[in-house]
Design a protein around this motif. Sequence first.
Motif, mmCIF file in Angstrom:
data_model
loop_
_atom_site.group_PDB
_atom_site.id
_atom_site.type_symbol
_atom_site.label_atom_id
_atom_site.label_comp_id
_atom_site.label_asym_id
_atom_site.label_seq_id
_atom_site.Cartn_x
_atom_site.Cartn_y
_atom_site.Cartn_z
ATOM 1 N N ALA A 31 0.922 38.411 84.132
ATOM 2 C CA ALA A 31 0.024 37.868 83.108
ATOM 3 C C ALA A 31 0.593 36.631 82.440
ATOM 4 O O ALA A 31 -0.156 35.858 81.818
ATOM 5 C CB ALA A 31 -0.270 38.936 82.043
ATOM 6 N N HIS A 32 1.916 36.385 82.614
ATOM 7 C CA HIS A 32 2.550 35.310 81.854
ATOM 8 C C HIS A 32 3.463 34.425 82.703
ATOM 9 O O HIS A 32 4.342 33.738 82.176
ATOM 10 C CB HIS A 32 3.315 35.914 80.666
ATOM 11 C CG HIS A 32 2.454 36.795 79.833
ATOM 12 N ND1 HIS A 32 1.412 36.318 79.064
ATOM 13 C CD2 HIS A 32 2.422 38.153 79.698
ATOM 14 C CE1 HIS A 32 0.793 37.322 78.462
ATOM 15 N NE2 HIS A 32 1.382 38.448 78.842
ATOM 16 N N GLU A 44 -0.691 45.271 89.268
ATOM 17 C CA GLU A 44 -1.260 45.259 87.920
ATOM 18 C C GLU A 44 -0.890 43.983 87.170
ATOM 19 O O GLU A 44 0.241 43.500 87.259
ATOM 20 C CB GLU A 44 -0.768 46.464 87.121
ATOM 21 C CG GLU A 44 -1.349 46.532 85.710
ATOM 22 C CD GLU A 44 -0.752 47.650 84.868
ATOM 23 O OE1 GLU A 44 -1.105 47.732 83.673
ATOM 24 O OE2 GLU A 44 0.077 48.427 85.395
ATOM 25 N N ILE A 45 -1.856 43.447 86.445
ATOM 26 C CA ILE A 45 -1.637 42.278 85.588
ATOM 27 C C ILE A 45 -1.896 42.723 84.146
ATOM 28 O O ILE A 45 -3.045 42.926 83.744
ATOM 29 C CB ILE A 45 -2.571 41.111 85.980
ATOM 30 C CG1 ILE A 45 -2.302 40.701 87.428
ATOM 31 C CG2 ILE A 45 -2.384 39.937 85.030
ATOM 32 C CD1 ILE A 45 -3.248 39.650 87.969
ATOM 33 N N ARG A 46 -0.832 42.896 83.382
ATOM 34 C CA ARG A 46 -0.934 43.446 82.034
ATOM 35 C C ARG A 46 -0.579 42.384 80.991
ATOM 36 O O ARG A 46 0.531 41.849 80.987
ATOM 37 C CB ARG A 46 0.005 44.640 81.868
ATOM 38 C CG ARG A 46 -0.066 45.320 80.496
ATOM 39 C CD ARG A 46 1.036 46.329 80.336
ATOM 40 N NE ARG A 46 1.020 47.280 81.438
ATOM 41 C CZ ARG A 46 2.083 47.981 81.821
ATOM 42 N NH1 ARG A 46 3.233 47.824 81.217
ATOM 43 N NH2 ARG A 46 1.985 48.833 82.821
ATOM 44 N N VAL A 47 -1.504 42.103 80.093
ATOM 45 C CA VAL A 47 -1.277 41.119 79.032
ATOM 46 C C VAL A 47 -0.410 41.739 77.948
ATOM 47 O O VAL A 47 -0.708 42.826 77.438
ATOM 48 C CB VAL A 47 -2.608 40.643 78.437
ATOM 49 C CG1 VAL A 47 -2.354 39.660 77.280
ATOM 50 C CG2 VAL A 47 -3.468 39.988 79.511
ATOM 51 N N VAL A 48 0.691 41.050 77.604
ATOM 52 C CA VAL A 48 1.544 41.510 76.495
ATOM 53 C C VAL A 48 1.789 40.421 75.461
ATOM 54 O O VAL A 48 2.344 40.687 74.400
ATOM 55 C CB VAL A 48 2.887 42.063 77.017
ATOM 56 C CG1 VAL A 48 2.684 43.338 77.823
ATOM 57 C CG2 VAL A 48 3.642 41.025 77.828
ATOM 58 N N ALA A 99 -0.781 37.795 73.764
ATOM 59 C CA ALA A 99 -2.216 37.487 73.750
ATOM 60 C C ALA A 99 -2.477 36.031 73.396
ATOM 61 O O ALA A 99 -1.887 35.498 72.455
ATOM 62 C CB ALA A 99 -2.932 38.387 72.753
ATOM 63 N N PRO A 100 -3.364 35.387 74.152
ATOM 64 C CA PRO A 100 -3.818 34.051 73.774
ATOM 65 C C PRO A 100 -4.618 34.128 72.463
ATOM 66 O O PRO A 100 -5.059 35.212 72.063
ATOM 67 C CB PRO A 100 -4.726 33.631 74.941
ATOM 68 C CG PRO A 100 -4.435 34.595 76.043
ATOM 69 C CD PRO A 100 -3.993 35.860 75.392
ATOM 70 N N ASP A 110 -9.937 38.741 73.624
ATOM 71 C CA ASP A 110 -10.804 39.901 73.364
ATOM 72 C C ASP A 110 -10.481 41.083 74.275
ATOM 73 O O ASP A 110 -11.269 42.036 74.379
ATOM 74 C CB ASP A 110 -12.277 39.500 73.517
ATOM 75 C CG ASP A 110 -12.605 38.998 74.929
ATOM 76 O OD1 ASP A 110 -11.675 38.999 75.792
ATOM 77 O OD2 ASP A 110 -13.757 38.605 75.165
ATOM 78 N N GLY A 111 -9.375 41.028 74.955
ATOM 79 C CA GLY A 111 -8.993 42.123 75.848
ATOM 80 C C GLY A 111 -9.484 41.963 77.264
ATOM 81 O O GLY A 111 -9.223 42.819 78.122
ATOM 82 N N ALA A 112 -10.193 40.861 77.540
ATOM 83 C CA ALA A 112 -10.740 40.645 78.880
ATOM 84 C C ALA A 112 -9.634 40.246 79.861
ATOM 85 O O ALA A 112 -8.549 39.783 79.482
ATOM 86 C CB ALA A 112 -11.803 39.539 78.835
ATOM 87 N N GLU A 113 -9.933 40.423 81.145
ATOM 88 C CA GLU A 113 -8.993 40.034 82.196
ATOM 89 C C GLU A 113 -8.770 38.529 82.164
ATOM 90 O O GLU A 113 -9.717 37.748 81.982
ATOM 91 C CB GLU A 113 -9.553 40.463 83.551
ATOM 92 C CG GLU A 113 -8.647 40.166 84.719
ATOM 93 C CD GLU A 113 -9.228 40.651 86.039
ATOM 94 O OE1 GLU A 113 -9.072 39.935 87.056
ATOM 95 O OE2 GLU A 113 -9.854 41.737 86.030
ATOM 96 N N LEU A 114 -7.547 38.086 82.355
ATOM 97 C CA LEU A 114 -7.223 36.664 82.344
ATOM 98 C C LEU A 114 -7.623 36.002 83.657
ATOM 99 O O LEU A 114 -7.435 36.577 84.733
ATOM 100 C CB LEU A 114 -5.726 36.457 82.112
ATOM 101 C CG LEU A 114 -5.143 36.937 80.783
ATOM 102 C CD1 LEU A 114 -3.628 36.680 80.772
ATOM 103 C CD2 LEU A 114 -5.809 36.233 79.601
ATOM 104 N N ALA A 115 -8.157 34.787 83.548
ATOM 105 C CA ALA A 115 -8.487 34.020 84.747
ATOM 106 C C ALA A 115 -7.241 33.366 85.335
ATOM 107 O O ALA A 115 -7.153 33.123 86.541
ATOM 108 C CB ALA A 115 -9.533 32.952 84.418
#
Length: 560
Positions: free
Chosen positions: A338-339, A353-357, A359-360, A364-369
């Motif tokens: 994710a980063h 798995e792509i896990r956001v830790v 946050a931009p 809003d919790g949506a999947e990152l493009a």
Amino acid sequence: MPSDIEQKWQSKWESDGIYNAEDHVEGKKNYYALTMFPYPSGDLHMGHWYAYAPADAYARFKRMQGYNVMHPQGFDSFGLPAENAAIERGADARQWTYENIETARRQFRAMGTSYDWSRELVTSDPEYYRWNQYFFLQFYKNGLAYREHGQVNWCPKDQTTLANEQVKDGSCERCGASVVKRALPQWFFAITKYADELLQMDSIDWPEKIKTMQRNWIGRSTGTTIGFDVGEFAPGEKIETFTTRIDTVYGVTFVVLAPEHPLVEKLTQEPQRKVVEQYVAQAGKETEIERTSTEREKTGVATGAYCINPLNGERVPVLVGDYVLATYGTGAVMGVPAHDERDFIFAKKYDLEIRVVVAPPDWDGAELANAWIKDGLQVNSAEFNGMSSKDGKEAIADKIEAKKWGARTVTYHLRDWLISRQRYWGTPIPIIYCDDCGVTPVPEQDLPVLLPENVKFSPDGKSPLTKHAEFLNTTCPECGKAAKRETDTLDTFVCSSWYHLRFASPKPDEHPVDSKKISAWMPVSQYMGGAEHAVMHLLFSRFFNKALRDLGYVDFDEPY
């Protein structure tokens, strides 16, 4: 004829020594105009004059300004081209080299260059390489030279190591066999001990481009080292990784090992063994530049093993990926897709798995493009949620150190200088191996260890030194029993790392340099060479100078 007139006056100028520099001339300031010295690979050509004519003109200009100019010349005469020429032509490497030196001397003089030939040096002369060996011994005594396993190109058919230049499309240029990477004992100079000092270049009057190239090559990074436990699959073992983004550690969803990493064999599970071994073998045929190219698709294979993220206790899959290098960092990377843009593409390809830790803004919790690589707020990060990633980086590092899971670390792209060459035409490394006494340095009074002449090259590609009984067999200086000499020779960059000092104090018999003469000329006033030397020759020379300073041979920090 003009040629007769030229030859007459050139001969007179040389016999009168009009370009021979005295160490002190009343009323004149010394000026050391140094150019890179040539490799005697044949006739001089336009490429040589492109480099040497402007340098010679500049030396003349400084003389016209009233300086006492020293503008020397010599020959960087050890190296692989002479050895290859000997193999291809069935010639003697020494004879081929010295014939080329004679030709170059004649051509340099014919062009009317203003060199101080009284200071000429030839690095393949025993009078010069004796001091290469002497400096090696001083470095060895002071912990700056050491031996350990290092990766080499290995031809399994010829049973020999190959230089990078001898590997063509992953195959041995001699026999066509597929080349593999193999760990063999190698000698190194500990240049990384000087990494921080080598980054200090404010006092050097060089183009900023050259300084930037050196800074990038040294590549200082500040971050955190953390261990991922693999005791389930290899008892007592951990995968050590380094990251500059420890704030993203809760987003680790895979760990990737370099194909050469020693844990690959231990961690690979039987159902995966064949595919992993094939992958590792293929990676061994490719150069590091090819493997890390930004234009190349990143690939990997699963080992079937898992490691434990100590921050959250999760089992994380362990893969092998050729874009990770054993020679950089720890040889393992934690995947935070994710980063990190590279990890993001890799995770998409292998359905990881792509896990956001982190946050931009307004996430809003949506999947990152795409991977979010900037700062943000910690999320999915346990007790660190809500912190800025900048604060999270420090707080998470504090926890890791408190729990003894890792530590804050400074690391470098720069690796220690591998100086071993499994070649004939170079400076013999002055080391003896004794069954009883182990690794034993050659006594200084026994230098130089002479390179044998008139050797024969065999089709198997092995260095003649490994089969030359008179050279190979010796006695241990400690116990007097039968022993063997080291058959590796020194990287030719060792020769050129201190040649400027020898030019300034030519031909002392009992010492490598004369401190009084050195003080008259050093540091070099103007070094004239190509930018292609920025991260090899120039960096090695700076290291060598700093090491010699610390050993008491010079009293200045920078050579140029």
